[in-house]
Scaffold this motif. Structure first.
Motif, PDB file in Angstrom:
ATOM      1  N   GLY A 231       0.803  -1.217   0.000  1.00 20.04           N
ATOM      2  CA  GLY A 231       0.000   0.000   0.000  1.00 20.04           C
ATOM      3  C   GLY A 231       0.831   1.259   0.000  1.00 20.04           C
ATOM      4  N   LEU A 232       2.074   1.165  -0.492  1.00 17.96           N
ATOM      5  CA  LEU A 232       2.973   2.316  -0.471  1.00 17.96           C
ATOM      6  C   LEU A 232       2.994   3.088  -1.786  1.00 17.96           C
ATOM      7  N   ALA A 233       2.619   2.419  -2.890  1.00 14.89           N
ATOM      8  CA  ALA A 233       2.741   3.079  -4.187  1.00 14.89           C
ATOM      9  C   ALA A 233       1.847   2.422  -5.226  1.00 14.89           C
ATOM     10  N   VAL A 234       1.660   3.136  -6.324  1.00 17.70           N
ATOM     11  CA  VAL A 234       0.951   2.647  -7.505  1.00 17.70           C
ATOM     12  C   VAL A 234       2.014   2.267  -8.539  1.00 17.70           C
ATOM     13  N   SER A 235       1.721   1.256  -9.363  1.00 14.55           N
ATOM     14  CA  SER A 235       2.665   0.860 -10.401  1.00 14.55           C
ATOM     15  C   SER A 235       1.901   0.448 -11.657  1.00 14.55           C
ATOM     16  N   VAL A 236       2.634  -0.017 -12.665  1.00 15.49           N
ATOM     17  CA  VAL A 236       2.032  -0.527 -13.906  1.00 15.49           C
ATOM     18  C   VAL A 236       2.592  -1.911 -14.182  1.00 15.49           C
ATOM     19  N   LEU A 237       1.693  -2.823 -14.600  1.00 11.95           N
ATOM     20  CA  LEU A 237       2.089  -4.198 -14.877  1.00 11.95           C
ATOM     21  C   LEU A 237       1.291  -4.737 -16.065  1.00 11.95           C
ATOM     22  N   PRO A 238       1.857  -5.695 -16.817  1.00 10.25           N
ATOM     23  CA  PRO A 238       1.067  -6.377 -17.849  1.00 10.25           C
ATOM     24  C   PRO A 238      -0.023  -7.212 -17.183  1.00 10.25           C
ATOM     25  N   GLU A 239      -1.078  -7.496 -17.932  1.00  8.78           N
ATOM     26  CA  GLU A 239      -2.236  -8.181 -17.357  1.00  8.78           C
ATOM     27  C   GLU A 239      -1.881  -9.528 -16.744  1.00  8.78           C
ATOM     28  N   SER A 240      -0.988 -10.288 -17.395  1.00  7.96           N
ATOM     29  CA  SER A 240      -0.671 -11.620 -16.887  1.00  7.96           C
ATOM     30  C   SER A 240       0.164 -11.580 -15.612  1.00  7.96           C
ATOM     31  N   ALA A 241       0.671 -10.382 -15.223  1.00  5.81           N
ATOM     32  CA  ALA A 241       1.502 -10.274 -14.021  1.00  5.81           C
ATOM     33  C   ALA A 241       0.710  -9.880 -12.784  1.00  5.81           C
ATOM     34  N   LEU A 242      -0.608  -9.705 -12.925  1.00  6.13           N
ATOM     35  CA  LEU A 242      -1.426  -9.330 -11.767  1.00  6.13           C
ATOM     36  C   LEU A 242      -1.350 -10.405 -10.685  1.00  6.13           C
ATOM     37  N   ARG A 243      -1.286  -9.946  -9.433  1.00  6.18           N
ATOM     38  CA  ARG A 243      -1.182 -10.875  -8.310  1.00  6.18           C
ATOM     39  C   ARG A 243      -2.350 -10.667  -7.357  1.00  6.18           C
ATOM     40  N   SER A 244      -2.606 -11.688  -6.583  1.00  6.33           N
ATOM     41  CA  SER A 244      -3.649 -11.586  -5.566  1.00  6.33           C
ATOM     42  C   SER A 244      -3.324 -10.435  -4.620  1.00  6.33           C
ATOM     43  N   GLY A 245      -4.316  -9.612  -4.302  1.00  4.70           N
ATOM     44  CA  GLY A 245      -4.085  -8.462  -3.429  1.00  4.70           C
ATOM     45  C   GLY A 245      -3.894  -7.175  -4.199  1.00  4.70           C
ATOM     46  N   MET A 246      -3.889  -7.257  -5.541  1.00  6.52           N
ATOM     47  CA  MET A 246      -3.749  -6.060  -6.374  1.00  6.52           C
ATOM     48  C   MET A 246      -5.100  -5.670  -6.948  1.00  6.52           C
ATOM     49  N   ARG A 247      -5.297  -4.373  -7.113  1.00  7.62           N
ATOM     50  CA  ARG A 247      -6.509  -3.838  -7.722  1.00  7.62           C
ATOM     51  C   ARG A 247      -6.129  -3.055  -8.966  1.00  7.62           C
ATOM     52  N   VAL A 248      -6.900  -3.235 -10.039  1.00 10.19           N
ATOM     53  CA  VAL A 248      -6.645  -2.526 -11.289  1.00 10.19           C
ATOM     54  C   VAL A 248      -7.351  -1.177 -11.250  1.00 10.19           C
ATOM     55  N   LEU A 249      -6.630  -0.119 -11.641  1.00  9.72           N
ATOM     56  CA  LEU A 249      -7.175   1.230 -11.675  1.00  9.72           C
ATOM     57  C   LEU A 249      -7.501   1.625 -13.110  1.00  9.72           C
ATOM     58  N   GLY A 250      -8.529   2.458 -13.296  1.00 12.43           N
ATOM     59  CA  GLY A 250      -8.924   2.891 -14.631  1.00 12.43           C
ATOM     60  C   GLY A 250      -9.276   4.356 -14.666  1.00 12.43           C
ATOM     61  N   PRO A 251      -9.843   4.809 -15.778  1.00 10.55           N
ATOM     62  CA  PRO A 251     -10.216   6.228 -15.914  1.00 10.55           C
ATOM     63  C   PRO A 251     -11.140   6.713 -14.807  1.00 10.55           C
ATOM     64  N   GLN A 252     -11.999   5.832 -14.307  1.00  8.77           N
ATOM     65  CA  GLN A 252     -12.907   6.228 -13.228  1.00  8.77           C
ATOM     66  C   GLN A 252     -12.152   6.571 -11.941  1.00  8.77           C
ATOM     67  N   ASP A 253     -10.893   6.083 -11.853  1.00  9.88           N
ATOM     68  CA  ASP A 253     -10.051   6.387 -10.680  1.00  9.88           C
ATOM     69  C   ASP A 253      -9.074   7.530 -10.975  1.00  9.88           C
ATOM     70  N   GLY A 254      -9.150   8.062 -12.196  1.00 11.36           N
ATOM     71  CA  GLY A 254      -8.237   9.137 -12.570  1.00 11.36           C
ATOM     72  C   GLY A 254      -6.964   8.659 -13.234  1.00 11.36           C
ATOM     73  N   PHE A 255      -6.954   7.406 -13.713  1.00 15.90           N
ATOM     74  CA  PHE A 255      -5.760   6.852 -14.359  1.00 15.90           C
ATOM     75  C   PHE A 255      -6.108   6.457 -15.792  1.00 15.90           C
ATOM     76  N   ALA A 256      -5.548   7.198 -16.737  1.00 15.31           N
ATOM     77  CA  ALA A 256      -5.852   6.985 -18.160  1.00 15.31           C
ATOM     78  C   ALA A 256      -5.297   5.664 -18.651  1.00 15.31           C
ATOM     79  N   ALA A 257      -5.925   5.146 -19.714  1.00 20.16           N
ATOM     80  CA  ALA A 257      -5.472   3.880 -20.304  1.00 20.16           C
ATOM     81  C   ALA A 257      -4.036   4.008 -20.807  1.00 20.16           C
ATOM     82  N   LEU A 258      -3.294   2.925 -20.700  1.00 16.86           N
ATOM     83  CA  LEU A 258      -1.885   2.879 -21.098  1.00 16.86           C
ATOM     84  C   LEU A 258      -1.749   2.135 -22.424  1.00 16.86           C
ATOM     85  N   PRO A 259      -0.666   2.360 -23.164  1.00 15.27           N
ATOM     86  CA  PRO A 259      -0.454   1.611 -24.412  1.00 15.27           C
ATOM     87  C   PRO A 259      -0.260   0.130 -24.121  1.00 15.27           C
ATOM     88  N   ALA A 260      -0.553  -0.692 -25.111  1.00 17.64           N
ATOM     89  CA  ALA A 260      -0.411  -2.145 -24.932  1.00 17.64           C
ATOM     90  C   ALA A 260       1.047  -2.517 -24.706  1.00 17.64           C
TER      91      ALA A 260
END
Length: 296
Positions: A231-260
């Motif tokens: 809970g110390l920072a936000v980061s960026v990861l590819p979809e297959s690297a998501l781990r249990s305990g992580m939440r995905v952020l989107g435009p509704q959270d103020g984070f614009a979509a990233l390039p593939a």
């Protein structure tokens, strides 16, 4: 439904690559009339016209182009299958490089398949960032590298050597138990300044008018993931690297979509052929192409 004739598909690929029935006949060691008959039977088999007239010659129709794509994949897969069994006793060494986050996700499957098929082969694995792996490929220090593709004038020459083998969504991630993503400036855990994902993240935040600060820097994905899960920072990861305990952020959270995120394969083209590198490259393509995503 009768299966497609792989010999006919091989001839179709030869026609596309040589540009004529005559040169294709030489490439597949057949007469021109035999090649023409094969293509006629292939058209009858799929119930579509593969070729149409173009001046004095012929060209592929839209259906022919679609079939050619499948033909190339079928011919390549057949060759890889046969080489795996024919060269099962190959001995020697092959050197593979990849970033550590790719190693966590892809190596178990890749090495498992390769070791079972070639128990006498030795695999040397190097875990480094993409830029360092590209230098190693150029210098001949490694035979293959799984890398992250990126655009940029300084990398254009290297990009020409990269074969795209997988594309994933690049996602903003935070801890599912914390609200650090709501802070201003947003604390970030990212890779080194040369990291493509780092540049994409900062540019996206700047375009959206959000202030940020780099809190943690590491090229080790485990360290970056630990900062996120704590809970110390936000980061960026590819979809297959998501781990249990992580939440995905989107435009509704103020984070614009990233390039593939495009994952590619680099090869060192040595003067002497390396059958083990050829086989390992084929298995890498197959493993990453078949790997499912959590969202699928």
């Amino acid at each position: 439904m009768h299966p497609l004739d792989s010999d006919q598909l091989r001839t179709l690929v030869a026609i596309a690559e040589t540009g004529s029935f005559t040169r294709a006949a030489e490439a597949v060691n057949k007469t021109q009339s035999a090649v023409s008959m094969q293509m006629k039977r292939l058209e009858e088999r799929i119930g579509r016209e593969i070729f149409c007239k173009a001046g004095r010659g012929v060209r592929l129709t839209d259906d022919g182009e679609r079939l050619l794509d499948y033909a190339r994949r079928i011919v390549r897969l057949q060759a890889e299958c046969l080489s795996t069994f024919a060269e099962a006793d190959l001995a020697g060494r092959v050197r593979l490089g990849l970033p550590d986050d790719y190693a966590d996700r892809y190596l178990p499957e890749i090495l498992g398949r390769f070791a079972r098929a070639h128990p006498r082969a030795e695999v040397t694995v190097v875990c480094e960032p993409t830029d360092m792996l590209a230098d190693r490929i150029a210098d001949g220090d490694i035979d293959l590298a799984i890398v992250t593709e990126a655009k940029g004038p300084t990398q254009e020459q290297r990009r020409r050597q990269i074969e795209t083998i997988r594309t994933e969504a690049l996602l903003w991630v935070t801890s599912s138990r914390h609200a650090v993503h709501g802070e201003s400036p947003v604390p970030l855990a990212l890779g080194r300044p040369a990291c493509n994902w780092r540049r994409a993240a900062i540019e996206a935040l700047e375009r959206g008018g959000r202030r940020s600060r780099i809190l943690f820097v590491s090229w080790n994905s485990t360290a970056v993931g630990a900062a996120v899960l704590a809970g110390l920072a936000v980061s960026v990861l590819p979809e297959s690297a998501l781990r249990s305990g992580m939440r995905v952020l989107g435009p509704q959270d103020g984070f614009a979509a990233l390039p593939a995120c495009r994952i590619g394969l680099m090869r060192h083209h040595a003067e002497e052929p390396n059958p083990l590198a050829d086989i390992l490259a084929g298995q890498i393509r197959q493993c990453l192409g078949n790997l499912g995503l959590a969202a699928e």
